[in-house]
Design a protein around this motif. Structure first.
Motif, mmCIF file in Angstrom:
data_model
loop_
_atom_site.group_PDB
_atom_site.id
_atom_site.type_symbol
_atom_site.label_atom_id
_atom_site.label_comp_id
_atom_site.label_asym_id
_atom_site.label_seq_id
_atom_site.Cartn_x
_atom_site.Cartn_y
_atom_site.Cartn_z
ATOM 1 N N ASP A 1 -26.931 -8.778 42.028
ATOM 2 C CA ASP A 1 -25.812 -7.930 41.614
ATOM 3 C C ASP A 1 -24.468 -8.610 41.856
ATOM 4 N N VAL A 2 -24.370 -9.396 42.905
ATOM 5 C CA VAL A 2 -23.142 -10.134 43.179
ATOM 6 C C VAL A 2 -22.995 -11.269 42.163
ATOM 7 N N LYS A 3 -24.072 -11.976 41.876
ATOM 8 C CA LYS A 3 -24.043 -13.055 40.888
ATOM 9 C C LYS A 3 -23.625 -12.523 39.523
ATOM 10 N N SER A 4 -24.166 -11.395 39.141
ATOM 11 C CA SER A 4 -23.822 -10.769 37.869
ATOM 12 C C SER A 4 -22.334 -10.416 37.823
ATOM 13 N N PHE A 5 -21.826 -9.856 38.914
ATOM 14 C CA PHE A 5 -20.397 -9.524 38.980
ATOM 15 C C PHE A 5 -19.550 -10.787 38.862
ATOM 16 N N VAL A 6 -19.895 -11.816 39.606
ATOM 17 C CA VAL A 6 -19.135 -13.071 39.595
ATOM 18 C C VAL A 6 -19.109 -13.652 38.178
ATOM 19 N N ASP A 7 -20.245 -13.650 37.499
ATOM 20 C CA ASP A 7 -20.302 -14.184 36.142
ATOM 21 C C ASP A 7 -19.396 -13.388 35.202
ATOM 22 N N GLN A 8 -19.481 -12.065 35.289
ATOM 23 C CA GLN A 8 -18.659 -11.212 34.434
ATOM 24 C C GLN A 8 -17.178 -11.402 34.746
ATOM 25 N N ARG A 9 -16.849 -11.370 36.015
ATOM 26 C CA ARG A 9 -15.437 -11.467 36.403
ATOM 27 C C ARG A 9 -14.884 -12.862 36.141
ATOM 28 N N ASP A 10 -15.728 -13.889 36.199
ATOM 29 C CA ASP A 10 -15.303 -15.245 35.870
ATOM 30 C C ASP A 10 -14.820 -15.289 34.419
ATOM 31 N N GLY A 11 -15.605 -14.713 33.524
ATOM 32 C CA GLY A 11 -15.201 -14.646 32.121
ATOM 33 C C GLY A 11 -13.965 -13.797 31.930
ATOM 34 N N CYS A 12 -13.923 -12.672 32.611
ATOM 35 C CA CYS A 12 -12.759 -11.778 32.552
ATOM 36 C C CYS A 12 -11.499 -12.512 32.984
ATOM 37 N N ASP A 13 -11.543 -13.146 34.137
ATOM 38 C CA ASP A 13 -10.362 -13.839 34.661
ATOM 39 C C ASP A 13 -9.964 -15.007 33.768
ATOM 40 N N HIS A 14 -10.955 -15.660 33.160
ATOM 41 C CA HIS A 14 -10.646 -16.744 32.224
ATOM 42 C C HIS A 14 -9.797 -16.219 31.070
ATOM 43 N N PHE A 15 -10.250 -15.143 30.445
ATOM 44 C CA PHE A 15 -9.522 -14.612 29.295
ATOM 45 C C PHE A 15 -8.192 -13.972 29.701
ATOM 46 N N ARG A 16 -8.106 -13.438 30.901
ATOM 47 C CA ARG A 16 -6.823 -12.891 31.373
ATOM 48 C C ARG A 16 -5.772 -13.994 31.485
ATOM 49 N N GLU A 17 -6.212 -15.218 31.716
ATOM 50 C CA GLU A 17 -5.280 -16.343 31.862
ATOM 51 C C GLU A 17 -5.037 -17.090 30.556
ATOM 52 N N GLU A 18 -5.745 -16.723 29.497
ATOM 53 C CA GLU A 18 -5.567 -17.390 28.203
ATOM 54 C C GLU A 18 -4.182 -17.102 27.643
#
Length: 118
Positions: A42-59
């Motif tokens: 569940d932590v790995k899944s969150f990290v993967d999702q939030r990694d993508g989220c944070d990437h696009f937030r910085e685009e």
């Protein structure tokens, strides 16, 4: 030129999927997570999702009305919506669930508490 610019989101999606499959991170928090042995699913899944989220937030995106610019902006906003929605709640739940696990808490502390609709 128009075809090249229009194809960027498709190419980017393919590259992003390849990067995720190879375990390459877009953020420092994701890299930290890769160094935690036996990271719960569940932590790995969150990290993967939030990694993508944070990437696009910085685009970076342009506010212009050019069709290619609008398409790129819509692509970024769609990914932000898809990847970021629900992460504030998930982060709070994971912090409660793993409050006695110092390695996981140290990882989760690195995330902003509230990123949705501030």
């Amino acid at each position: 030129m128009k075809k090249l610019v229009t194809g960027v989101p498709v190419i980017f999606c393919f590259l992003a999927a390849s990067v995720a499959a190879e375990g390459i991170c877009a953020t420092e928090q994701c890299e930290k997570a890769q160094n935690i042995p036996n990271l719960p699913t569940d932590v790995k899944s969150f990290v993967d999702q939030r990694d993508g989220c944070d990437h696009f937030r910085e685009e970076p995106w342009d506010g212009g009305d050019d069709p290619e610019v609008k398409e790129r902006r819509e692509f970024i906003f769609k990914n932000i919506n898809d990847l970021c929605t629900g992460t504030d709640k998930r982060l709070a739940e994971l912090r409660r669930k793993y409050r006695y696990d110092p390695m996981i808490i140290e990882l989760l502390i690195g995330y902003e508490d509230r990123i949705e609709h501030q």
